[in-house]
Design an enzyme around this catalytic site. Structure first.
Site, mmCIF file in Angstrom:
data_model
loop_
_atom_site.group_PDB
_atom_site.id
_atom_site.type_symbol
_atom_site.label_atom_id
_atom_site.label_comp_id
_atom_site.label_asym_id
_atom_site.label_seq_id
_atom_site.Cartn_x
_atom_site.Cartn_y
_atom_site.Cartn_z
ATOM 1 N N LEU A 112 0.816 -1.211 0.000
ATOM 2 C CA LEU A 112 0.000 0.000 0.000
ATOM 3 C C LEU A 112 0.850 1.262 0.000
ATOM 4 O O LEU A 112 0.368 2.337 -0.358
ATOM 5 C CB LEU A 112 -0.930 -0.007 1.219
ATOM 6 C CG LEU A 112 -2.029 -1.069 1.210
ATOM 7 C CD1 LEU A 112 -2.771 -1.079 2.547
ATOM 8 C CD2 LEU A 112 -3.001 -0.837 0.068
ATOM 9 N N ASN A 113 2.100 1.153 0.398
ATOM 10 C CA ASN A 113 2.975 2.324 0.408
ATOM 11 C C ASN A 113 3.209 2.884 -0.995
ATOM 12 O O ASN A 113 3.522 4.070 -1.150
ATOM 13 C CB ASN A 113 4.317 1.978 1.050
ATOM 14 C CG ASN A 113 4.221 1.854 2.565
ATOM 15 O OD1 ASN A 113 3.560 2.654 3.221
ATOM 16 N ND2 ASN A 113 4.872 0.847 3.117
ATOM 17 N N ASP A 133 -13.039 2.619 -6.865
ATOM 18 C CA ASP A 133 -14.495 2.490 -6.792
ATOM 19 C C ASP A 133 -15.185 3.835 -6.562
ATOM 20 O O ASP A 133 -16.363 3.885 -6.245
ATOM 21 C CB ASP A 133 -14.897 1.505 -5.686
ATOM 22 C CG ASP A 133 -14.341 1.889 -4.316
ATOM 23 O OD1 ASP A 133 -13.654 2.928 -4.220
ATOM 24 O OD2 ASP A 133 -14.580 1.143 -3.349
ATOM 25 N N ASP A 220 -3.288 5.681 4.422
ATOM 26 C CA ASP A 220 -3.912 7.001 4.410
ATOM 27 C C ASP A 220 -3.772 7.704 5.756
ATOM 28 O O ASP A 220 -3.564 8.923 5.819
ATOM 29 C CB ASP A 220 -5.380 6.902 4.001
ATOM 30 C CG ASP A 220 -6.165 5.894 4.836
ATOM 31 O OD1 ASP A 220 -5.548 5.089 5.561
ATOM 32 O OD2 ASP A 220 -7.410 5.901 4.749
#
Length: 324
Positions: A112-113, A133, A220
């Site tokens: 995710l980084n 999405d 996040d």
């Protein structure tokens, strides 16, 4: 001569198709390029780059609509799809690139980084990080960019959450409060590329990035830590008129296939919120401070009458009345 001409035409057609394909699917490297400081004066400030993170092959048809919507916004210079699923075949990705209004960059892994890596393809100061999405109409995207330009040190977004201190357990928790917020989600987040460089390249956040790897979550939240620490300001939430923002991944959707709406981390409910609380506590521990700052209220794109008036026996906004 006729045969040679036909052969030459075939060769040119093959070369052209390869060129078009390679311009959309950027070759994958085993590791990201090393961080380097870029002169901010060389980056465009009149538009922004949209970086969409994609993982689920169930959402590939949806990505065409989403990429086209972002590309239609006059405030957008380019759209980049980060494909983060290492198990997706090259054939499937090649199909994805067909008629896609975005360049496709396959990340070295599913980390995710990589959502916050300052990829060389980004040529603007403003970067819109978003999920695969979320579909925002061009006017909402442009309004959000206008708000960001008014204070480019802040993070801007449509979806807000909060950190809070639970007195009973004496720990930091992840929350959603009506009156304040301190976190904007990467469902839709506009920020300065300097924060991508800080997040990815500054060793001060190295241990925190490893927590993101271990938890497979909370990138996040860490970015909100980075922005709050550097800017000493809280984020800004944007208000959207009805219909301007579609969230296909929300589990409350009707008429959306399970494969589309159940692949996101946020669909994990209470367990998901618990894990994000753990992230906040871990980031606080390794950084030795709590930089997150609260913000209140949200920015809206018009100021209309908010009073209610009676019309045909019903109460409606007074702006909807005809006072002639």
């Amino acid at each position: 001569m006729g045969s040679c001409a036909i052969l030459l035409a075939v060769i040119l057609a093959i070369d052209l198709s390869l060129f078009v394909f390679s311009s959309r699917l950027i070759p994958r490297s085993p590791d990201p390029p090393p961080c380097r400081n870029t002169d901010p004066r060389t980056r465009r400030s009149d538009q922004m780059t949209v970086v969409i993170s994609g993982y689920s092959e169930h959402r590939i048809p949806l990505l065409h609509s989403i990429a086209a919507a972002y590309s239609a916004a006059p405030s957008v210079a380019a759209v980049v799809l980060l494909w983060c699923n290492p198990s997706t075949s090259s054939h499937t990705l090649a199909q994805l690139t067909q008629n896609l209004s975005a360049a496709v960059l396959r990340t070295p892994s599913s980390s995710l980084n990589y959502r916050f890596y300052p990829w060389e393809i980004i040529k603007t100061k403003a970067v819109l990080i978003c999920d695969d999405d979320i579909e925002a109409d061009p006017s909402s995207v442009s309004f959000a960019f206008t708000v960001w330009k008014s204070d480019p040190d802040r993070a801007i977004g449509f979806f807000a959450r909060s950190h809070a201190y639970d007195v009973a357990s004496r720990t930091w928790i992840y929350a959603m409060e009506k009156e304040k917020y301190s976190i904007v989600l990467t469902k839709f987040m506009i920020l300065n590329i300097k924060y991508l460089e800080k997040y990815s390249c500054d060793e001060e956040y190295g241990e925190a990035r490893r927590i993101v790897e271990d938890m497979n979550n909370c990138e996040d939240i860490l970015m909100n830590f980075v922005v709050a620490e550097e800017a000493q300001k809280g984020p800004v939430m944007i208000g959207v008129k009805g219909g301007g923002l579609r969230d296909y991944g929300d589990a409350r959707n009707d008429g959306v296939s399970e494969g589309v709406k159940e692949v996101g981390l946020s669909s994990r409910g209470r367990e998901h919120r618990k894990r994000r609380g753990e992230c906040i506590r871990e980031f606080h521990r390794v950084l030795g401070r709590m930089p997150l700052k609260y913000s209140y209220g949200k920015m809206v794109d018009d100021v209309g009458e908010q009073g209610l008036c009676e019309k045909s026996g019903k109460l409606v906004l007074c702006d909807q009345q005809d006072f002639r």
